[in-house]
Design an enzyme around this catalytic site. Sequence first.
Site, PDB file in Angstrom:
ATOM      1  N   GLY A 160       0.794  -1.228   0.000  1.00  0.00           N
ATOM      2  CA  GLY A 160       0.000   0.000   0.000  1.00  0.00           C
ATOM      3  C   GLY A 160       0.823   1.273   0.000  1.00  0.00           C
ATOM      4  O   GLY A 160       0.285   2.367   0.119  1.00  0.00           O
TER       5      GLY A 160
ATOM      6  N   ASP B  98      -4.938  -1.091 -17.332  1.00  0.00           N
ATOM      7  CA  ASP B  98      -5.291  -0.404 -16.081  1.00  0.00           C
ATOM      8  C   ASP B  98      -4.512   0.887 -15.911  1.00  0.00           C
ATOM      9  O   ASP B  98      -4.764   1.634 -14.956  1.00  0.00           O
ATOM     10  CB  ASP B  98      -5.042  -1.325 -14.873  1.00  0.00           C
TER      11      ASP B  98
HETATM   12  P1  AMP Z   1       0.951  -0.277 -11.585  1.00  0.00           P
HETATM   13  O1  AMP Z   1       1.337  -1.147 -12.730  1.00  0.00           O
HETATM   14  O2  AMP Z   1       2.074   0.294 -10.782  1.00  0.00           O
HETATM   15  O3  AMP Z   1       0.032   0.798 -12.035  1.00  0.00           O
HETATM   16  O4  AMP Z   1       0.160  -1.191 -10.515  1.00  0.00           O
HETATM   17  C1  AMP Z   1      -0.644  -2.283 -10.865  1.00  0.00           C
HETATM   18  C2  AMP Z   1      -1.541  -2.657  -9.728  1.00  0.00           C
HETATM   19  O5  AMP Z   1      -0.772  -3.013  -8.572  1.00  0.00           O
HETATM   20  C3  AMP Z   1      -2.510  -1.594  -9.250  1.00  0.00           C
HETATM   21  O6  AMP Z   1      -3.680  -2.229  -8.872  1.00  0.00           O
HETATM   22  C4  AMP Z   1      -1.792  -0.987  -8.064  1.00  0.00           C
HETATM   23  O7  AMP Z   1      -2.685  -0.382  -7.162  1.00  0.00           O
HETATM   24  C5  AMP Z   1      -1.141  -2.212  -7.464  1.00  0.00           C
HETATM   25  N1  AMP Z   1       0.082  -1.876  -6.694  1.00  0.00           N
HETATM   26  C6  AMP Z   1       1.281  -1.481  -7.175  1.00  0.00           C
HETATM   27  N2  AMP Z   1       2.141  -1.282  -6.169  1.00  0.00           N
HETATM   28  C7  AMP Z   1       1.496  -1.560  -5.018  1.00  0.00           C
HETATM   29  C8  AMP Z   1       1.836  -1.559  -3.627  1.00  0.00           C
HETATM   30  N3  AMP Z   1       3.061  -1.222  -3.214  1.00  0.00           N
HETATM   31  N4  AMP Z   1       0.873  -1.906  -2.742  1.00  0.00           N
HETATM   32  C9  AMP Z   1      -0.344  -2.259  -3.141  1.00  0.00           C
HETATM   33  N5  AMP Z   1      -0.740  -2.295  -4.410  1.00  0.00           N
HETATM   34  C10 AMP Z   1       0.163  -1.943  -5.359  1.00  0.00           C
HETATM   35 MG    MG Z   2      -1.489   1.441 -12.263  1.00  0.00          MG
END
Ligand code: AMP
Ligand code: MG
Length: 481
Positions: A118, A243
């Site tokens: 998070g 996403d």
């Molecule tokens: P991203 O590719 O960084 O946009 O993230 C892909 C997914 O992973 C999204 O649903 C983010 O909210 C989740 N996410 C990425 N990093 C974290 C983290 N440190 N804690 C929780 N969820 C994460």
């Molecule tokens: Mg993302």
Amino acid sequence: MQFNSRYPTLNPKLYHQQDPSPLHGAKAGHFNQALAEQLNWSEQDQAAWVEICSGQKTFAEFPPLAMVYAGHQFGQWAGQLGDGRGLLIAQILDKNNQTIDLHLKGAGLTPYSRMGDGRAVLRSTIREYLAGHALNSLGIPASNAVGFTSSDQGVQREKLERGAMLLRTSDCHIRLGHFEWINQYQADLLPEFTQKCIEWHYPECLSAEQPILAFATRVIQRTAVMISHWQLVGFAHGVMNTDNLNITGSTLDFGPFGFMERFRPHWINNHSDHQGRYAYQNQPSMGHWNLWQWLNNLVPLCPEGYDKEQWKQDLAACLEHFEPTFLEHYKFGLAEKMGLPSFHKDSFDCAMAFLRILQSEQLDYTQSFIRLQNQDYTALLDDCLDRRQFESFLSQYHSIREHQDIEALNQRMTEVNPHYILRNHMAQKAIELAEGNDFSEVERLFKLLSTPFSQQPELERAEDLAPLPSDQPELVVSCSS
Ligand code: AMP
Ligand code: MG
């Protein structure tokens, strides 16, 4: 702040309400006062920016929420994702009466955190903060940020890093993946959700004969335009999963992004991208792929009395707008960067000859356009091993520019060719100092990148203008942030 709460009017299955979990020892990182003013933040709000940007202060008018969405990651269906470390903490009206989301990134665990913690680390927070500012100053539709805070709390990545929070702004946090989630898990919500998206973001489509087809076309066109901007400035998003693309065509979630330095079309800036799926040169086709995936989710919205097969064909036809829109904007923009008339039949060919030289000679993308703009042909030629190739380009270039309104073309070059981009090593220097609580380099880069089209000798350093020497290892940027 003037609130305009829209997302909370949606079905509660689409989000989870919760408050941020502040980090220990939150302290000021950097504040974008001009943006806060554009967002109509009162003096009181501005005075409380550290509390707001660290999750200590939220607003009674808008209970914070995490959105749920799904997505295709690196070409594979990834199922449910959602805001795993970010919260929408407000939707407010800016000075132009546009609704802007305030999204706090790094705000703690949510039901969508999956294996994550998070949190966001200071390193990636500074990168996103400066890149959003750079893109906006370059005139590229993108998220920005009001400010970020740092903290004493450690967050584990490959090594222990400082935790941080970023208060991101965007005209929209609704992703292509929102539609994927709804279609997969809660299909009954699709008609109302789509209707709201059109009302909020594309009201001009409401009066079209088929509002959904008009909406799809506009989303496709805006995404194509956004990607043409990226290609023109040499920006590689790094993680173009469904996403991470929103429905308004403004750049979002650019974690492992990079601004290209030496011109390498196949450049992979994200080291987690082993196949090079999101390499610079693939971005237009990846945008197209994402939109194709997205369109599938609109199939169930076939209006009553409309032939189902025809509906599918008409949806698919919307995608035919992608390539011409992209090419039109890319070709036009490239001609402007080159100082060539966009209507001349040989301009694009000549621009391609220039890019081939940058590629074969491994020249810096940004500075080469500045040299062309300054008519510093000798400097360009001196950097070329194959002098004949450059001379042949130059003779074509001069012959196209002959008898044109050179002054107007040259003037335009100065408006579209940046002197400054956010090179990875520039961001890295700012991060290293900030890790020791020195934010002076963040401040310098913030100012430098505020007006990228004008030279600022009093602020600039030699290393802002060139890639690292080719014998120095490239900085490794990955998805882990
Ligand atoms: P991203 O590719 O960084 O946009 O993230 C892909 C997914 O992973 C999204 O649903 C983010 O909210 C989740 N996410 C990425 N990093 C974290 C983290 N440190 N804690 C929780 N969820 C994460
Ligand atoms: Mg993302």
